[in-house]
Design a protein around this motif. Structure first.
Motif: not given
Length: 476
Positions: A256-272
């Motif tokens: 029943k959850t909807v996490p919102i997760s962050s990605c690094a903009s315009f790159s293929l590396s991701y923030t934690p």
């Protein structure tokens, strides 16, 4: 930080899918219908509900241009609807009349793909409505499918847990065995791409019965590599989606959850990716998620038959997301002038103190494209001063749009001018459409950036870059 904008309770069975276009929200359900809402006020359109299916609808999606709405059902058919009128444009029947679980349109709307419970995939030429390919993909049900942003590849997911990468001739390019233990539930590409040398790379999100959301790198060199695994949800993850700028990924789960997760903009590396902002839980499993391409909204569908639209404040999220602040008028603040509707133009006239011209512009159906080309006032009864003010306002608008201090990636490599209609060429670089088309016509078919031959002259609209340019302009 996150709050409910509206709750829609029109379906009489569980919600199976949600999809946004720039101006509409569509939802599908086990009650055999699709519902279509205007995102201006979330009123249901006069032709809604759409009831052409004989059994429950499993999936719905809009074409990139927003003109078509696609749905598929247990009845074995995929139906293409007009987004403007609700008219049935095509009914495409699976050759084996097997229940269809997933469907997708290519970015240029040239191909229509549908995955079936018997492990097959049907691929139609959408303009001619003819079956192009029909092939067995798996011994298990195909429950997920999506096209890459370039439209030259697609991914399928099955209930066994495999993800497979295919070309449009339905030749397998890569198989990722047991990508999700107990089965894949959904997969979606991010609109962005990255160029690694001469190879274009895309991001893919997939989720499944193993309670995980996975982010993959998919390259045009036919390689698929796991980049990150998110394990924040405690039960099967049923749906996932990227934002139009590729900076956020959301997922809905049986927990029943909807996490919102962050990605690094315009790159293929991701923030934690341990930072999540779960939405307040609905009463039942979250079966569908979607993000608006124009507003900070997330739509979630549930087994409780309701659809919630959530608004999120990007400034309050602990994530590197795009700021939506801009001009005060929400109707046209995120659009290029050429994309303005007639109503946007009329609102702009009022904003600029030119109310006297509203009735004239309305009578002549002048939209943004016509406004940008205007070199004299409509009609001849207006004062010379009024015509002069209009022309000066238009020139100021054009000057504002040109943007002399634009980031380098927003400039066409050929003309070094701010792009209005960016497209991706076969070399992986983005150009202004008119400039690269003139280059291809006037030169040997080589890349302006690498001087290497272009393997194809196909140009793919870079809608994510266009959106980024629009947002940058609105903040100036």
């Amino acid at each position: 930080m996150v709050s409910v904008v509206v709750t829609l309770r029109h379906h009489t069975d569980e919600v199976s899918c949600c999809a946004f276009s720039p101006s509409l929200l569509a939802t599908s359900s086990g009650d055999k219908t699709l519902r279509v809402y205007n995102t201006t006020d979330f009123s249901e359109l006069p032709f809604s509900p759409l009831s052409g299916h004989g059994y429950g609808v499993h999936c719905c999606c809009f074409s990139s241009c927003g003109s078509y709405l696609l749905s598929c059902s247990t009845d074995g058919s995929a139906i293409a609807w007009s987004s403007e009128t609700g008219e049935v444009l095509a009914v495409l029947q699976h050759p084996g009349r097997t229940p269809l679980r997933a469907c997708a349109l290519a970015p240029d709307s040239s191909l229509l793909l549908a995955g079936a419970c018997d492990g097959t995939v049907a691929l139609w030429d959408f303009p001619s409505r003819t079956l192009r390919r029909y092939s067995v993909m798996s011994e298990d049900s195909v429950v997920a499918c999506c096209f890459s942003p370039c439209g030259q590849m697609f991914v399928t997911g099955c209930t066994h847990g495999d993800l497979k990468l295919w070309d449009t001739d339905i030749s397998v390019l890569h198989a990722e065995k047991d990508a999700h233990d107990l089965g894949v539930a959904c997969c979606n590409f991010a609109p962005q791409f990255n160029v690694d040398g001469c190879c274009v790379e895309f991001r893919l999100a997939s989720c499944g019965q193993d309670s995980q959301l996975k982010i993959w790198i998919v390259s045009q060199a036919f390689v698929m590599k796991l980049l990150h695994t998110l394990s924040s949800q405690s039960a099967p993850v049923l749906s996932c989606a990227f934002s139009s700028d590729g900076e956020l990924v959301v997922s809905g789960s049986v927990d029943k959850t909807v996490p919102i997760s962050s990605c690094a903009s315009f790159s293929l590396s991701y923030t934690p990716l341990h930072i999540h902002t779960p939405l307040p839980p609905p009463c039942r499993y979250v079966t569908a998620v979607a993000l608006s391409p124009t507003m900070p909204w997330i739509a979630t569908g549930s087994m409780d038959r309701a659809v919630n639209v959530w608004g999120y404040n990007s400034k309050s999220l602990p994530l590197p997301v795009v700021c939506f602040a801009g001009r005060k008028l929400p109707g046209h603040s995120r659009l290029l002038v050429a994309d303005w509707s007639e109503e946007d133009v009329q609102t702009w006239l009022c904003e600029e103190g030119l109310q006297e011209l509203v009735s004239i512009f309305k009578a002549n159906n002048i939209d943004g494209a016509e406004l940008s080309q205007l070199n004299k006032c409509v009609g001849s009864s207006e004062s010379l001063g009024l015509r002069g003010r209009l022309l000066r306002k238009i020139e100021a608008l054009k000057a504002e749009e040109s943007g002399s201090e634009a980031p380098d990636e927003f400039l066409c490599p050929i003309t070094r001018e701010l792009m209005k209609d960016p497209v991706i060429a076969a070399d992986g670089y983005s150009y202004e459409r008119e400039s690269i088309e003139n280059w291809i016509r006037g030169k040997s078919k080589t890349s302006p950036m690498t001087n290497l031959p272009l393997q194809t002259t196909l140009l793919t609209p870079n809608r994510s870059l266009k959106t980024a340019i629009t947002r940058w302009k609105s903040s100036q």
